[in-house]
Design a protein around this motif. Structure first.
Motif, PDB file in Angstrom:
ATOM      1  N   ALA A 192       0.849  -1.193   0.000  1.00 26.87           N
ATOM      2  CA  ALA A 192       0.000   0.000   0.000  1.00 26.87           C
ATOM      3  C   ALA A 192       0.877   1.234   0.000  1.00 26.87           C
ATOM      4  N   SER A 193       0.316   2.355  -0.445  1.00 28.76           N
ATOM      5  CA  SER A 193       1.020   3.636  -0.365  1.00 28.76           C
ATOM      6  C   SER A 193       0.898   4.171   1.058  1.00 28.76           C
ATOM      7  N   ILE A 194       2.017   4.659   1.613  1.00 34.79           N
ATOM      8  CA  ILE A 194       1.991   5.135   2.993  1.00 34.79           C
ATOM      9  C   ILE A 194       2.085   6.651   3.075  1.00 34.79           C
ATOM     10  N   GLY A 195       2.026   7.335   1.941  1.00 35.04           N
ATOM     11  CA  GLY A 195       2.143   8.791   1.935  1.00 35.04           C
ATOM     12  C   GLY A 195       0.886   9.461   2.454  1.00 35.04           C
ATOM     13  N   GLY A 196       1.057  10.553   3.199  1.00 38.36           N
ATOM     14  CA  GLY A 196      -0.084  11.278   3.728  1.00 38.36           C
ATOM     15  C   GLY A 196       0.357  12.486   4.521  1.00 38.36           C
ATOM     16  N   GLY A 197      -0.588  13.167   5.152  1.00 31.50           N
ATOM     17  CA  GLY A 197      -0.290  14.330   5.972  1.00 31.50           C
ATOM     18  C   GLY A 197      -0.389  14.010   7.446  1.00 31.50           C
ATOM     19  N   PHE A 198      -0.346  15.061   8.261  1.00 34.88           N
ATOM     20  CA  PHE A 198      -0.498  14.883   9.700  1.00 34.88           C
ATOM     21  C   PHE A 198      -1.944  14.487   9.990  1.00 34.88           C
ATOM     22  N   PRO A 199      -2.169  13.517  10.905  1.00 35.17           N
ATOM     23  CA  PRO A 199      -3.553  13.102  11.177  1.00 35.17           C
ATOM     24  C   PRO A 199      -4.401  14.277  11.651  1.00 35.17           C
ATOM     25  N   PRO A 200      -5.499  14.568  10.976  1.00 31.55           N
ATOM     26  CA  PRO A 200      -6.327  15.735  11.326  1.00 31.55           C
ATOM     27  C   PRO A 200      -7.235  15.435  12.519  1.00 31.55           C
ATOM     28  N   PHE A 201      -7.512  16.467  13.306  1.00 34.05           N
ATOM     29  CA  PHE A 201      -8.473  16.326  14.402  1.00 34.05           C
ATOM     30  C   PHE A 201      -9.854  16.080  13.808  1.00 34.05           C
ATOM     31  N   HIS A 202     -10.545  15.086  14.362  1.00 31.18           N
ATOM     32  CA  HIS A 202     -11.806  14.677  13.755  1.00 31.18           C
ATOM     33  C   HIS A 202     -12.746  14.150  14.842  1.00 31.18           C
ATOM     34  N   ILE A 203     -13.859  14.844  15.043  1.00 30.23           N
ATOM     35  CA  ILE A 203     -14.878  14.362  15.981  1.00 30.23           C
ATOM     36  C   ILE A 203     -15.752  13.350  15.247  1.00 30.23           C
ATOM     37  N   PRO A 204     -15.912  12.146  15.785  1.00 30.42           N
ATOM     38  CA  PRO A 204     -16.707  11.111  15.090  1.00 30.42           C
ATOM     39  C   PRO A 204     -18.103  11.620  14.728  1.00 30.42           C
ATOM     40  N   GLU A 205     -18.473  11.438  13.495  1.00 30.88           N
ATOM     41  CA  GLU A 205     -19.762  11.918  12.994  1.00 30.88           C
ATOM     42  C   GLU A 205     -20.824  10.840  13.202  1.00 30.88           C
ATOM     43  N   ILE A 206     -21.330  10.795  14.418  1.00 31.32           N
ATOM     44  CA  ILE A 206     -22.344   9.800  14.785  1.00 31.32           C
ATOM     45  C   ILE A 206     -23.424  10.487  15.615  1.00 31.32           C
ATOM     46  N   PRO A 207     -24.629   9.931  15.643  1.00 30.80           N
ATOM     47  CA  PRO A 207     -25.691  10.506  16.498  1.00 30.80           C
ATOM     48  C   PRO A 207     -25.320  10.315  17.973  1.00 30.80           C
ATOM     49  N   LEU A 208     -25.445  11.360  18.754  1.00 29.02           N
ATOM     50  CA  LEU A 208     -25.141  11.275  20.186  1.00 29.02           C
ATOM     51  C   LEU A 208     -26.418  10.918  20.939  1.00 29.02           C
TER      52      LEU A 208
END
Length: 505
Positions: free
Chosen positions: A203-219
């Protein structure tokens, strides 16, 4: 002072070089586990970076490497397939909260209760799992097994890697043998024009810094119902694997880790990484063995491994993708050889058969299920074997005193497993009119024992005989329903202990 500086510099160099070796070996592992979980390869690589970095910074056992693991991935795949990757991220966050709670409640100390045969079976089973996981690298992209020249080249490069790792430390330890093997094999393949599988083929391993991400799910409560069972299972598997890996490193290095700190560190890493779109993780015994054998005995090695891995993703993915998979497989094969307790074969005829059985059972269950189930099965099997052994130790000395009363002096613990043998000690029909049962050399352990004493007293009463129960604890007297009045109380001689019974809870 200068000597102290040089000592610290030398140790730092060992940790950094060891971290580089580990980071290179982490790439195909993280990608493979991401595929197992059904997520993008970067989700696994980001997990290896974030979990490895945070645990090493705030709560890792020195020398231990953490990241995405197969034990967690096999549980995650069902969640991802049914509900999607966003639910996975939320589950990882909740998993981290549960693990932090376990650390704050100081549950990490219970890993010391895992019997040695279980630990031995865990190590051997995991070595087999690591070995089997490498076999898929001998398959083509179409899923067929290699043959002919590709197989011979792959096998030859793996053998050369293993030889370098075996003999180089005997010549010099200035450079980790695993790193040297990767460099040598890469040079041979690249400049020799050999056609063999590389990291880029996976697989390709290239990418950026992991972005902050709040899970998009119903609370809502329905979401909690979905993710909570998975979070509990993942938290348990992660902690068991991490704490057992800690125990293995403790034994290898002659030092002692802090289980509760490991729990908090693993939990914090998963809590944070879940908000950065990763699959979370736990300790990795294979990578930890590479790290320890390469001289990475401090937290700096784990920090270095994580930062090197991030740099691969950000800046050096084309170079890393050129590394032959054979070099990494060879390193893992050496890990297998170093992890497997070969001396356990010699122990088979020297330790009790029950311990050998438990060790083999745990190893087999580890291979065919997962580590958490294997450890639980091993602990339960050990407990049942112990109970069976203790149940055989109960007996009674009998004699007739000057008043004509028959006295049974009971020896050994009275609990659920020994109640049947306890009942066989008494000859109710042929005993005299007055019977005394003395528990001075016994211990009433649980509710099954209480019920048995009550039942025995009832049988003697039905035969019209007088029964006296001596040297029972005050708690036993309170719990006995039918035989309570038959207990002789002696404040000075009666023992004081608690019975495992929920009536007093």
């Amino acid at each position: 002072m200068f000597q102290l500086y040089y000592d610290h510099a030398a140790k730092a160099k060992d940790d950094i070089l060891s971290g580089l070796t580990v980071a290179l070996a982490l790439v195909p592992e993280a990608v493979a586990f991401a595929f197992v979980a059904g997520v993008h390869p970067l989700v696994g690589l980001y997990a290896a970076f974030m979990v490895g970095l945070i645990t090493s910074l705030i709560g890792g056992r020195p020398g231990m490497i953490s990241g995405a693991t197969g034990a967690l991935a096999v549980v995650m795949v069902a969640l991802v397939a049914q509900h999607g990757v966003e639910y996975l991220f939320a589950t990882v966050v909740l998993m981290g909260v549960i693990q932090i709670g376990a650390g704050l409640l100081k549950l990490g100390k219970f890993i010391r209760m895992v019997p040695y045969p279980v630990l031995l079976g865990f190590v051997n089973g995991l070595a087999i799992v690591i070995f089997l996981a490498q076999l898929k690298q001998f398959q083509t992209p179409e899923g067929e097994w290699m043959s002919g020249s590709p197989l011979y080249i792959m096998a030859g490069l793996i053998l050369l890697t293993m030889l370098i790792m075996h003999f180089l430390p005997k010549l010099t330890r200035a450079v980790p043998s695993g790193l040297a093997a990767i460099v040598v094999i890469s040079v041979i393949v690249i400049f020799g024009g050999l056609d063999t599988k590389s990291v880029g083929d996976i697989a390709s391993i290239g990418g950026g810094f992991p972005p902050f991400h709040i899970p998009e799910i119903p609370l809502n409560f329905e979401t909690l119902q979905i993710i909570f069972p998975y979070a509990v299972i993942l938290a348990a598997i992660g902690l068991i694997e991490s704490l057992l890996t800690m125990s293995v490193i403790d034994e290898m290095t002659g030092t002692r880790g802090h289980g509760n700190r490991v729990c908090i560190g693993q939990g914090a890493s998963n809590l944070v990484s879940g908000f950065f779109g990763t699959m979370g993780g736990c300790a990795m015994i294979g990578q930890s063995m590479i790290n320890i054998s390469s001289g990475g005995l401090r937290n700096l090695s784990g920090i270095a491994a994580a930062l090197f891995l991030l740099s691969f993703i950000l800046f050096a993915s084309p170079l890393i993708e050129m590394i032959p998979v054979a070099a990494l497989v060879g390193i893992m094969f050496m890990v297998v050889i170093g992890t497997f307790e070969w001396g356990s074969f010699n122990l088979l005829n020297k330790i009790p058969r029950e311990d050998s059985f438990v060790g083999i059972l745990v190893a087999v269950v580890t291979v065919f299920t997962d580590l958490a189930i294997a450890v639980v099965v091993g602990v339960i099997a050990t407990a049942l074997i112990f109970a069976w052994k203790q149940a055989r130790h109960i007996y009674a000395d009998t004699h007739i005193n000057e008043a004509g009363s028959k006295i049974y002096v009971v020896h050994g613990p009275l609990f659920f497993a020994s109640v049947h043998r306890f009942n066989e000690l008494f000859d109710i029909k042929n005993d005299p009119e007055d019977v005394i049962i003395d528990f001075a050399y016994s211990r009433v352990a649980d509710h099954s024992a209480i019920e048995t004493i009550d039942s025995l007293a009832d049988k003697y009463t039905q035969e019209g005989k007088t029964l006296h129960l001596r040297h029972l604890s005050i708690e036993c007297k309170e719990l006995l329903e039918r035989a309570g009045d038959l207990v002789e109380v002696n404040i000075k001689e009666d023992p004081h202990y608690h019975v495992a019974d929920d009536k007093l809870a």
